[in-house]
Design an enzyme around this catalytic site. Structure first.
Site, PDB file in Angstrom:
ATOM      1  N   GLN A   1      -3.052  -8.939  -7.857  1.00 49.12           N
ATOM      2  CA  GLN A   1      -3.689  -7.685  -8.266  1.00 49.12           C
ATOM      3  C   GLN A   1      -2.841  -6.880  -9.258  1.00 49.12           C
ATOM      4  O   GLN A   1      -3.176  -5.752  -9.580  1.00 49.12           O
ATOM      5  CB  GLN A   1      -4.075  -6.847  -7.045  1.00 49.12           C
ATOM      6  CG  GLN A   1      -2.933  -6.279  -6.233  1.00 49.12           C
ATOM      7  CD  GLN A   1      -3.424  -5.691  -4.914  1.00 49.12           C
ATOM      8  OE1 GLN A   1      -3.795  -6.416  -3.994  1.00 49.12           O
ATOM      9  NE2 GLN A   1      -3.450  -4.373  -4.811  1.00 49.12           N
TER      10      GLN A   1
ATOM     11  N   HIS B   1      -1.117   5.545   5.184  1.00 55.99           N
ATOM     12  CA  HIS B   1      -1.146   4.345   6.044  1.00 55.99           C
ATOM     13  C   HIS B   1      -1.048   4.743   7.520  1.00 55.99           C
ATOM     14  O   HIS B   1      -1.689   4.136   8.382  1.00 55.99           O
ATOM     15  CB  HIS B   1       0.039   3.424   5.727  1.00 55.99           C
ATOM     16  CG  HIS B   1       0.025   2.848   4.351  1.00 55.99           C
ATOM     17  ND1 HIS B   1       1.041   3.046   3.441  1.00 55.99           N
ATOM     18  CD2 HIS B   1      -0.891   2.065   3.728  1.00 55.99           C
ATOM     19  CE1 HIS B   1       0.763   2.395   2.325  1.00 55.99           C
ATOM     20  NE2 HIS B   1      -0.405   1.810   2.460  1.00 55.99           N
TER      21      HIS B   1
ATOM     22  N   LYS C   1      -1.892  13.820  -0.578  1.00 59.14           N
ATOM     23  CA  LYS C   1      -0.534  13.272  -0.465  1.00 59.14           C
ATOM     24  C   LYS C   1      -0.433  12.011  -1.311  1.00 59.14           C
ATOM     25  O   LYS C   1      -1.338  11.188  -1.322  1.00 59.14           O
ATOM     26  CB  LYS C   1      -0.200  12.952   0.983  1.00 59.14           C
ATOM     27  CG  LYS C   1       0.079  14.194   1.796  1.00 59.14           C
ATOM     28  CD  LYS C   1       1.003  13.903   2.953  1.00 59.14           C
ATOM     29  CE  LYS C   1       1.219  15.169   3.750  1.00 59.14           C
ATOM     30  NZ  LYS C   1       2.278  15.050   4.739  1.00 59.14           N
TER      31      LYS C   1
HETATM   32  O1  PAF Z   1      -4.455  -0.876  -1.029  1.00 62.46           O
HETATM   33  C1  PAF Z   1      -3.591  -1.777  -0.992  1.00 62.46           C
HETATM   34  O2  PAF Z   1      -2.444  -1.583  -0.586  1.00 62.46           O
HETATM   35  C2  PAF Z   1      -3.963  -3.180  -1.487  1.00 62.46           C
HETATM   36  O3  PAF Z   1      -4.830  -3.096  -2.566  1.00 62.46           O
HETATM   37  C3  PAF Z   1      -4.525  -4.077  -0.386  1.00 62.46           C
HETATM   38  C4  PAF Z   1      -5.843  -3.559   0.132  1.00 62.46           C
HETATM   39  C5  PAF Z   1      -3.539  -4.200   0.754  1.00 62.46           C
HETATM   40  C6  PAF Z   1      -4.772  -5.488  -0.930  1.00 62.46           C
HETATM   41  O4  PAF Z   1      -3.611  -6.074  -1.390  1.00 62.46           O
END
Ligand code: PAF
Length: 281
Positions: free
Chosen positions: A61, A37, A184
């Site tokens: 999800q 990130h 990582k």
């Molecule tokens: O990759 C992620 O963390 C999630 O799939 C996302 C893209 C934030 C959607 O909830």
């Protein structure tokens, strides 16, 4: 840096930013930020006037066997990281804010899902596409940043942006690796010391395949069987899959041509590792 928790305020803020003709870079996350990130935020910071990070653990999800409540969360730590990386706004809505009632319309991802990791997570990418559709409408970014570690997600987002004509540039960002090449991942800590020494063979096998392709090899089966041999020789992990597909379509390719992805997943005792490489011929 400002934390915004309502859709209304986020949209109002974005309207004001757009009136000033500033570009918006967007990094969508589910929080518990890691080096991957951070790389996305650094890229977005460099190339946009305004940087928006979203932190939202998206229940849509998660499959029936995946624990939404157990997903790690640490907003305080995340916001410290975001601040240090120059984020301007964190969009941090509650589940009630994003889904006040059961949705009457959801996204259905019809291609690029029934392969690789998506095969064992039915409905997962529908949830990803649904939440991203909402987030794209709320944040109206000029550019959105995703890590190539999850290349299948990048492929699905490419389809979403193209098929629904979002005026957004998708920026895929390279996987962050340890010095020995291991991608990582928060799961690497679950490797035993011996497995940790073996695990770089995953990336080694991808580089080996890349070399074969660069040297002219076009036979998918042959490349895959060489990779399999290498991984089995040098590690105790059991291969879940090794595949070669077109990218971003994720369709099988008996003979290699165009842009391809070579992707693998290997199970160690307490960690399932994934990695991939994308090559253009
Ligand atoms: O990759 C992620 O963390 C999630 O799939 C996302 C893209 C934030 C959607 O909830």
């Amino acid at each position: 840096m400002k934390v915004i928790t309502t859709i209304r305020e986020m949209q109002k803020t974005i309207r004001e930013i757009k009136l000033q003709q500033k570009s918006v870079g967007f990094v969508p996350t589910m929080g518990f930020l890691h080096d991957g990130h951070i790389r996305l935020m650094e890229n977005a910071r460099e190339n946009n006037d305004v940087l928006v990070l979203s932190i939202f653990v998206n229940p849509l999800q998660f499959g029936p066997n995946e624990d939404f409540d157990a997903y790690p969360r640490d907003f305080e730590r995340d916001s410290e990281i975001a601040l240090s990386k120059g984020v301007d706004y964190i969009f941090y809505p509650s589940v009630e804010e994003m889904y006040p009632k059961e949705m009457s319309v959801k996204a259905l991802v019809q291609q690029r899902t029934n392969v690789l990791c998506g095969e064992s997570r039915p409905g997962h990418f529908d949830g990803v596409a649904t939440v991203l559709t909402k987030l794209f409408h709320i944040i109206s970014p000029d550019r959105v940043y995703f890590g190539l570690k999850d290349a299948q997600q990048v492929a699905v987002v490419e389809g979403l942006i193209t098929d629904f004509n979002f005026p957004i540039e998708l920026i895929p960002v390279d996987t962050v690796r340890e010095e020995d090449g291991l991608a990582k991942s928060s799961r690497n800590v679950n490797l035993s010391p011996e497995e940790r020494l073996e695990a770089p063979v995953l990336y080694e096998s991808l580089l080996y395949a890349k070399r074969l392709v660069e040297e002219g090899e076009r036979n998918t089966d042959l490349i895959l069987s060489d990779m399999k041999k290498l991984i089995e020789e040098k590690s105790s992990g059991s291969i879940d899959y090794i595949e070669i597909f077109s990218f971003p379509e994720l369709e099988p390719l008996p003979v290699i041509e165009g842009k391809i992805i070579i992707a693998l997943a290997v199970n160690f005792k307490k960690a399932r590792l994934i990695d991939n490489i994308i090559i253009s011929i």
